[in-house]
Design an enzyme around this catalytic site. Structure first.
Site, short mmCIF file in Angstrom:
data_model
loop_
_atom_site.label_atom_id
_atom_site.label_comp_id
_atom_site.label_asym_id
_atom_site.label_seq_id
_atom_site.Cartn_x
_atom_site.Cartn_y
_atom_site.Cartn_z
N GLY B 52 0.82 -1.20 0.00
CA GLY B 52 0.00 0.00 0.00
C GLY B 52 0.86 1.25 0.00
O GLY B 52 2.04 1.20 0.34
N SER B 53 0.27 2.37 -0.39
CA SER B 53 0.98 3.65 -0.32
C SER B 53 0.88 4.20 1.10
O SER B 53 0.19 3.65 1.95
CB SER B 53 0.37 4.64 -1.30
OG SER B 53 0.54 4.18 -2.60
N GLY B 54 1.59 5.31 1.32
CA GLY B 54 1.54 5.92 2.64
C GLY B 54 2.78 5.64 3.46
O GLY B 54 2.90 6.09 4.60
N HIS B 55 3.72 4.85 2.87
CA HIS B 55 4.95 4.49 3.59
C HIS B 55 6.18 5.12 2.95
O HIS B 55 7.29 4.65 3.15
CB HIS B 55 5.12 2.97 3.60
CG HIS B 55 3.94 2.24 4.15
ND1 HIS B 55 3.51 2.42 5.44
CD2 HIS B 55 3.10 1.34 3.59
CE1 HIS B 55 2.44 1.65 5.65
NE2 HIS B 55 2.16 1.00 4.54
N ASP B 108 -1.68 -7.98 0.89
CA ASP B 108 -0.57 -8.06 -0.06
C ASP B 108 -0.34 -9.50 -0.51
O ASP B 108 -0.12 -9.76 -1.69
CB ASP B 108 0.71 -7.49 0.58
CG ASP B 108 0.60 -6.00 0.84
OD1 ASP B 108 0.22 -5.27 -0.09
OD2 ASP B 108 0.87 -5.56 1.96
N HIS B 217 0.30 0.64 10.04
CA HIS B 217 -1.01 1.11 9.58
C HIS B 217 -1.84 1.46 10.80
O HIS B 217 -3.06 1.51 10.75
CB HIS B 217 -1.73 0.05 8.76
CG HIS B 217 -0.86 -0.55 7.70
ND1 HIS B 217 -0.08 -1.65 7.95
CD2 HIS B 217 -0.62 -0.16 6.44
CE1 HIS B 217 0.62 -1.92 6.85
NE2 HIS B 217 0.31 -1.04 5.93
#
Lengths: 230, 332
Positions: B52-55, B108, B217
Site C-alpha cells: 500500500g501507499s503511505g509508507h 498483499d 497502519h
C-alpha cells in the site's frame, strides 16, 4: 403471477433480471459505504466501504456497457472487475466469490434456486481456499456459509425461491451479528485479540447487505408479477 | 489534519506522476497502473517489491540500482491489485524469473499470490520472500504471522545485490530469506497519522502517551506507557529485540533507526546514540548503521529500530553498492 409453494426448480430469473439484480445489489452495498467505513474503522483499516464501492461501480460499468448474454459472464465480469480494481484483501476475496461461482460450471441463461445454490456454494469454497478462513474466524465466511446452507436446505425441502432467499438473507444477517462475539483470525482486527469483541466484521456485513438486496429485489419482482415461472 | 493534496482520490496517481516527473531519467511508470520500474534493468532475475501507499519513500524509493527493479503500489494502506503486480512483472522479467519481496500482510499476500498464479500460466516464474521482522506483531512461535516493517529495507538491499550477482531465482530467494530470518524490528508510536481519503486518525493516543509495537497502519501495539525519555524508550525497544534474536559478544550487525513520518532526524540520532551504546556495551559489533525515515506511516510520529545479524554471505551482499534517490550505499 402467483408462485405456488413447493416448486423450487420452476421459478427463475431471466438474464436481464440477473443483470438488474447485480446492479441493485451493488447499489445497496454502495449506499452502505458510510456504515461499512465506520464498522471497518473500529477494528480494521477503514477502507472496506471505499473498496467495495470501487468494485461494484466498475462492475456496473461493465454490466451496462457490454451485452453479456450468460449468467456465467455476469458473475465472472463482476468478479474480475473487483479483482482488477479494488486492491486490498477485499478485492481478491469478493472477486473470488463471483469468479469461483462460475468456475467449471455449465453455461446458463437463466437462474433458478438450484443453480444459484450451486454457484454460490462454489464461490464459498473458492473464497475459503484462497483466504484460508473458516466459520468462526470473524470474516465474510461467517455470513456467507450460513446463507449458502440455507439455500441448500430450502432446495432440499422444495421451498420456493422467495422463501429460500428470505431464509438465506436472515441467516446471513444472523451470521453477521454473530461476528460481534468472535475474535478475529485475519487482517488488522487479528492484532486486537479480545478487543475486537463487540464489533462486527465489515466483510460479513457486506455479505449480509448483498443477500438482503437479493431477497428484496426478487421479492419485488414477484410483487410486480415479473418473476418467471415454468 | 491539514494535507497538501488535490482530490484525495488521486493522491497515489499524482504521487507516482510526480515521482516520474522528478526522476524520469532513471524510472518509468508502467502503463495504466501504479507500478514504477527502472528504465534499464540488467538481464538477470528481477526483484519486485510493493504494498500500500503511505509508507514513502518505501516502496518506490527502494527501486534503483542494486535494489528492487520495480514496485507495485496500491492505494493508501491498501495492497496493489494483481493487475498492477502482473504488469510490473511482465515489464521486468527477462526469462530469469522474478522475486517478490514485501511485507507480510494478508491483503498483499492475496494479491501477489493471485498475480503469481496467473503469471504461471504464461510461464513467468516467480518466488516470494515475505518480510516479517516486527517482533511486536506476534509471539516468536508464530513468527510466520509477523508483519513486515522497516526490515523491508535490508531485505530489498540484500535481494538486489544477490540478483546483481547473476544468481538463479532460487539462490536469490534463499539469500533473501536468510536475511529476513536474521532481521528483527520494533517501533514506538508517539502520535497517529490520518488517512487522506477519510481525514480520520488511524488510532488514538493521549497527548502524554506512547505505544510500543504499533504497526505501520496503526495496528495496536503491545505496551502503552507515559512518554519516556529517548534513552528509556530505546532501551525498551532493544530489550524486545534481544529477547527475540540471539546476539553474542563478537556478533556483527547492521542497524537502522527509522523515523515513522514526522519524527525529526535530531530525535532519530538521539535514538541511534543510545542504541549504539547498548549494543557496544554488550560487545556486539556494529558493522554498519543507518538513520533515516525509509518506512513511514504518513505523518505518524515515532521511531522503529531494526537489527540484521550478519554472516559472511550477508556481509558480502550488504557491501555491494546501491543507489536510488532515497537509498544509497557506497560499496566496500
Amino acid at each position: 403471477m402467483m408462485v405456488s409453494n413447493g416448486d423450487s426448480l420452476k421459478t427463475y430469473l431471466t438474464i436481464d433480471q440477473v443483470k438488474e439484480l447485480f446492479l441493485y445489489m451493488g447499489q445497496k452495498v454502495i449506499e452502505s459505504k458510510p456504515l461499512l467505513t465506520s464498522i471497518d474503522s473500529a477494528i480494521g483499516d477503514g477502507d472496506h466501504g471505499i473498496g467495495m464501492e470501487v468494485g461494484f461501480k466498475k462492475a456496473a460499468e461493465i454490466l451496462q456497457n457490454n451485452n453479456l448474454t450468460t449468467v456465467n459472464s455476469i458473475f465472472l465480469e463482476t468478479g474480475k472487475a473487483m479483482i482488477s480494481n479494488m486492491g486490498g484483501a477485499s478485492g481478491i476475496l469478493f472477486g473470488t466469490l463471483f469468479v469461483a461461482s462460475v468456475k467449471d460450471k455449465p453455461i446458463i441463461h437463466k437462474l433458478n434456486l438450484e443453480l444459484l445454490a450451486s454457484f454460490i456454494q462454489s464461490g464459498l469454497e473458492g473464497v475459503k481456499a484462497r483466504g484460508k478462513a473458516e466459520l468462526g474466524d470473524k470474516t465474510m465466511i461467517d455470513a456467507l456459509e450460513p446463507a449458502v446452507k440455507a439455500l441448500h436446505q430450502a432446495l432440499e425441502e422444495n421451498e420456493d425461491l422467495i422463501n429460500a432467499l428470505k431464509k438465506a438473507s436472515e441467516k446471513a444477517q444472523d451470521g453477521m451479528e454473530n461476528t460481534k462475539n468472535l475474535i478475529a483470525k485475519f487482517g488488522r482486527a487479528k492484532s486486537l485479540g479480545e478487543r475486537a469483541i463487540g464489533h462486527q466484521d465489515a466483510g460479513a456485513t457486506t455479505i449480509s447487505i448483498m443477500f438482503e438486496a437479493i431477497y428484496t429485489f426478487v421479492n419485488e419482482l414477484q410483487n410486480k408479477g415479473e418473476l418467471q415461472y415454468e | 489534519m491539514k494535507k497538501v493534496m488535490n482530490n484525495p482520490e488521486n493522491v497515489v496517481n499524482e504521487m507516482v506522476e510526480g515521482f516520474i516527473a522528478t526522476f524520469g531519467n532513471g524510472y518509468k511508470k508502467v502503463l495504466n497502473s501504479n507500478g514504477v520500474i527502472v528504465k534499464n534493468k540488467p538481464d538477470r532475475v528481477a526483484i519486485i517489491t510493493g504494498g500500500g501507499s503511505g509508507h514513502e519513500p518505501l516502496f518506490i524509493g527502494m527501486v534503483g540500482e542494486g535494489l528492487a527493479d520495480g514496485a507495485a503500489i496500491g492505494n493508501v494502506f491498501s495492497a496493489p491489485t494483481p493487475d498492477t503486480i502482473i504488469e510490473v512483472t511482465k515489464e521486468l522479467d527477462s526469462g530469469h524469473g522474478v522475486l517478490y519481496v514485501y511485507g507480510n500482510y494478508s491483503g498483499d499476500v492475496l494479491n501477489f499470490d493471485m498475480a503469481a498464479e496467473m503469471l504461471d500460466f504464461e510461464n513467468i516464474k516467480t518466488k516470494t520472500v515475505l518480510v516479517n521482522d516486527d517482533v511486536a506483531s506476534a509471539a516468536k512461535e508464530n513468527a510466520k504471522d509477523r508483519r513486515g516493517i522497516a526490515g523491508d529495507i535490508f531485505a530489498i538491499k540484500i535481494a538486489g545485490a544477490a540478483a546483481n550477482d547473476n544468481l538463479s531465482l532460487e539462490q536469490v530467494a534463499a539469500i533473501t530469506q536468510k536475511a529476513v530470518d536474521n532481521i528483527r524490528s520494533i517501533g514506538v508510536a508517539l502520535s497517529p497519522s490520518s488517512i487522506p481519503s477519510t481525514g480520520k486518525y488511524t488510532f488514538e493516543l493521549a497527548e502524554d502517551e506512547i505505544e510500543f509495537g504499533m504497526g505501520i497502519h496503526g495496528e495496536p501495539g503491545i505496551q502503552k506507557t507515559k512518554l519516556l525519555s529517548a534513552d528509556e524508550l530505546t532501551q525498551i525497544m532493544v530489550d524486545y529485540i534481544l529477547k527475540d534474536i540471539e546476539l553474542e559478544k563478537g556478533d556483527e550487525v547492521c542497524i537502522l533507526v527509522n523515523g515513522l513520518g514526522s519524527t525529526t532526524l535530531m530525535e532519530l540520532f538521539i535514538v541511534s546514540r543510545k542504541l549504539t551504546n547498548i549494543l557496544e556495551d554488550k560487545g556486539i559489533i556494529i558493522y554498519d548503521a543507518d538513520v533515516n525515515s525509509y518506512c513511514t506511516t504518513l505523518e505518524m510520529a515515532g521511531v522503529s529500530i531494526t537489527v540484521m545479524k550478519l554472516d559472511e554471505e550477508l556481509k558480502k551482499y550488504y557491501d555491494k553498492p546501491a543507489y536510488s534517490p532515497y537509498y544509497f550505499k557506497k560499496g566496500r
